[in-house]
Write an enzyme that holds these catalytic residues in place. Structure first.
Site: not given
Ligand SMILES: NC(=O)c1ccc[n+]([C@@H]2O[C@H](COP(=O)([O-])OP(=O)(O)OC[C@H]3O[C@@H](n4cnc5c(N)ncnc54)[C@H](OP(=O)(O)O)[C@@H]3O)[C@@H](O)[C@H]2O)c1
Length: 304
Positions: A50, A197, A201, A203-204
């Protein structure tokens, strides 16, 4: 915040902070991490890849002042070998894993790691060599536990059968319900799931319309953009708080360890934690009704 315990005894807060979207501005990132701690979050997920290592440095620096607290747990990941020009290639070799762990420890400012995860992988990897790298790191006291991050059923199955993984990180939420098919096997091996997730991102969340337009213009899986919008609207008829709904759905998966939610501002952390508390008030019947309004997704590749 309640904790869930791994085989090795490591305790993870039920809601963890995904640090991938913290950005590279230290003050901003620190504000998000502090807000997570204020809200009782004690599990932090990062990866060597990252922001080319900067994310580990930020997480390590922000948590350094709490080093006397033994409840804070950091998980990081390895496997994407970064070259001098910044590009990466997949490298699950023992040599690489055992040297890269030292780089992660340096960037995080730690002398050992709580949880070290393989950041992907394929069935064509030298699987037993990779597993023995993690086993050796554990025996040497450099890591306390290891896991994998994968969405490939064949890889997951191999690690469940042939390694001592304690965690499986996978994308998991009401729409991406593919991991449901894995839960029984994962639970049998006493492995805990780290759901990444979870708010898909944004959506939920309460920002679902914007996230749909900005991030799902081409739809997802077998949903077109329009179908996805209609499905979200239909779930909202059951319960308007989409985050609480998906968190309840995840919390009730038997092997759930921690819901790893990302945030790009302290306000998002507040909202997510508030909705995590609300999740406990949502009935099983409502979750069932919402689940019936989404498609049953299945893994289609990497099955054997
Ligand atoms: N292969 C892997 O191991 C892998 C892959 C992906 C992720 N991850 C890990 O999993 C974590 C979470 O994954 P993710 O970031 O893809 O998914 P997520 O938690 O579903 O989405 C996070 C994003 O959703 C938005 N968000 C979060 N809370 C919100 C709220 N209360 N209101 C409005 N929007 C909100 C933000 O987007 P905006 O930035 O647009 O505000 C935030 O950056 C990552 O940080 C990482 O540590 C691991």
């Amino acid at each position: 915040m309640q904790k869930r315990t791994l085989k090795s005894g490591i305790e993870l807060s039920e809601l963890g902070l995904g640090c991938m979207s913290l950005g590279t501005d230290y003050q901003h990132a620190e504000g998000i991490i502090e807000r997570a701690l204020d809200n009782g979050i004690t599990y932090f997920d990062t990866a060597d890849v990252y922001d080319k290592g900067v994310n580990e440095e930020i997480v390590g620096k922000a948590l350094k002042k709490y080093q006397n607290r033994d409840d804070i747990v950091i998980g990081t990941k390895v496997g994407n070998h970064r070259q001098e020009d910044g590009s990466t290639f997949w490298d699950p070799s023992k040599d690489y894993i055992k040297s890269e762990v030292k780089e992660s420890l340096r960037r995080l400012g730690l002398d050992h790691l709580d949880l070290y995860q393989l950041h992907g992988g394929t069935i064509d990897d030298p699987l037993d060599e990779t597993i023995s790298a993690f086993d050796e790191l554990k025996q040497e006291g450099i890591i306390r536990a290891y896991g994998i991050s994968s969405i490939r059923p064949n890889v997951i199955d191999y690690y469940l059968k042939h390694s001592d993984i304690e965690t499986l990180m996978s994308q998991f939420n009401l729409i991406d319900n593919r991991p449901e098919s894995l839960m029984e096997d994962v639970n049998q091996k006493d492995v805990k799931v780290l759901a990444r997730g979870p708010v898909f991102k944004g959506l939920l969340t309460s920002n679902s319309n914007q996230a749909l337009d900005d991030k799902f213009a081409d739809g997802i899986f077998d949903y077109s953009y329009q179908e996805l919008g209609e499905t979200i609207a239909s779930i909202k008829e059951v319960e308007s708080n989409l985050t609480a709904l998906t968190f309840n759905y995840l919390l009730n998966q038997k092997p759930m360890g921690s819901i790893i939610v990302g945030a790009s501002s302290p306000e998002q952390v507040d909202e997510n934690v508030k909705n995590f508390e609300r999740a406990k008030e949502i009935s099983r019947d409502m979750v069932k009704a919402a689940r019936n309004r989404v498609k049953d997704e299945e893994y289609t590749n990497h099955l054997r």
